[in-house]
Design a protein around this motif. Structure first.
Motif, PDB file in Angstrom:
ATOM      1  N   GLN A  88       0.665  -1.160   0.004  1.00 30.20           N
ATOM      2  CA  GLN A  88       0.020  -0.064   0.066  1.00 30.20           C
ATOM      3  C   GLN A  88       1.027   1.243  -0.019  1.00 30.20           C
ATOM      4  OE1 GLN A  88      -2.444  -0.682   3.711  1.00 30.20           O
ATOM      5  NE2 GLN A  88      -3.665  -2.132   2.272  1.00 30.20           N
ATOM      6  N   PHE A  89       1.888   1.202   0.846  1.00 27.76           N
ATOM      7  CA  PHE A  89       2.852   2.534   0.811  1.00 27.76           C
ATOM      8  C   PHE A  89       3.549   2.743  -0.633  1.00 27.76           C
ATOM      9  CE2 PHE A  89       7.192   3.736   0.957  1.00 27.76           C
ATOM     10  CZ  PHE A  89       7.072   4.991   1.565  1.00 27.76           C
TER      11      PHE A  89
ATOM     12  N   SER B  53       1.038   4.090  -2.924  1.00 34.02           N
ATOM     13  CA  SER B  53       0.710   5.392  -2.711  1.00 34.02           C
ATOM     14  C   SER B  53       1.807   6.447  -2.944  1.00 34.02           C
ATOM     15  CB  SER B  53       0.415   5.586  -0.995  1.00 34.02           C
ATOM     16  OG  SER B  53       1.588   5.518  -0.420  1.00 34.02           O
ATOM     17  N   LYS B  54       2.893   6.087  -3.276  1.00 29.53           N
ATOM     18  CA  LYS B  54       3.961   6.801  -3.823  1.00 29.53           C
ATOM     19  C   LYS B  54       4.245   7.052  -5.187  1.00 29.53           C
ATOM     20  CE  LYS B  54       4.656   7.907   0.610  1.00 29.53           C
ATOM     21  NZ  LYS B  54       4.071   9.233   1.125  1.00 29.53           N
TER      22      LYS B  54
END
Length: 300
Positions: free
Chosen positions: A289-290, A293-294
């Motif tokens: 998810q990280f 998200s970037k």
């Protein structure tokens, strides 16, 4: 009134012993306090949970339903304590991310520091490999998460788009290809190359494409990273293929031309891949998810 786990456990102790007095003793509280707590629960839900008689208490139908749900909540509370306890003790969680050369050198160094600072108990092992090998490892279950090129067949995996990752050709400023705006791989394979070391997944991929075209790349020099290649190319030794992101970064330091490469193989995308994202361990899901998200930070 707010229902708490003490009330739930008290209720279950009363059910287990069949007695308000014994249930209160097991919960280490007074009979009066226990009676008041049970009364407040009954008032909150507007139903009687017990019928009282001389030998103790007996559950009503509503009480049986409440007991079932209370037991579930107590079990979930214990499970929550078990899974959270290692974090309170400073558990180190280690993850392995399989990735190709481009992801390892050009994208992940931009993102991983933030994640590691925000999650001090996490350790990440980057395992560089060619996309085909990553796909096989994911399918076999020897890898859990990978960054792969979309050029390869990954139909048996779940994939999510991570970033564009086109390849370009770089050449010396005075090279005869310098005025070209775009080229196919077949157009340049007869020139001397500067390449990565043989173990690098990107170089293996380039050589695979050359073989498909019936050619063998002639290397004048092999080097361990893109910066070394850019410096040597700028000095006139040969041409090279590298990710556009690397070329754009290194062009600030070294003087060379970069030329677009055409074809699906060169205009690739990086995909985040797993056998099943929903079945990954929680730490891997959080990391995935990280990364996704970037994506906006990775625009070339």
């Amino acid at each position: 009134m707010r229902l708490d786990f003490f009330d739930l456990q008290l209720f279950l102790n009363i059910v287990d012993t069949g007695s308000l007095t014994k249930g209160a003793e097991r919960s280490s509280t007074s009979l009066q306090a226990a009676s008041e707590r049970i009364k407040k629960i009954e008032q909150q839900f507007a139903v009687p949970l017990f019928t009282r008689h001389a030998s103790g208490v007996k559950l009503t139908i509503a009480g049986q339903t409440f007991a079932e749900q209370a037991q579930l909540l107590i079990q979930q509370s214990r499970q929550l304590q078990q899974v959270m306890a290692p974090f309170a003790e400073g558990l180190n969680s280690q993850m392995t991310l399989w990735c190709n050369s481009s992801a390892q050198s050009e994208y992940l160094p931009l993102l991983l520091p933030q994640y590691l600072v925000e999650n001090p108990n996490i350790q990440i092992d980057l395992k560089e490999a060619e996309t085909n090998d990553i796909i096989q490892a994911l399918e076999k279950g020897t890898a859990q998460l990978g960054l792969i090129s979309n050029f390869f067949n990954s139909d048996h995996l779940q994939t999510l788009e991570f970033s564009d990752d086109p390849l370009v050709l770089i050449c010396p400023m005075n090279h005869e290809l310098k005025d070209k705006s775009a080229l196919q791989l077949v157009d340049v394979l007869h020139y001397p190359f500067v390449g990565l070391m043989q173990y690098h997944s990107l170089q293996q991929s380039i050589e695979t494409q050359a073989k498909l075209l019936g050619c063998t790349i002639q290397y004048r020099l092999r080097l361990p990273n893109f910066a070394a290649i850019a410096q040597v190319v700028a000095n006139g030794v040969g041409i090279a293929i590298m990710p556009k992101r690397a070329a754009s970064r290194l062009k600030i330091v070294y003087s060379f031309h970069h030329i677009e490469l055409t074809g699906d193989w060169a205009n690739r995308k990086l995909l985040l891949a797993a056998k099943n994202f929903d079945q990954l361990p929680v730490s891997y899901q959080h990391f995935s998810q990280f990364l996704l998200s970037k994506k906006s930070k990775l625009l070339i």
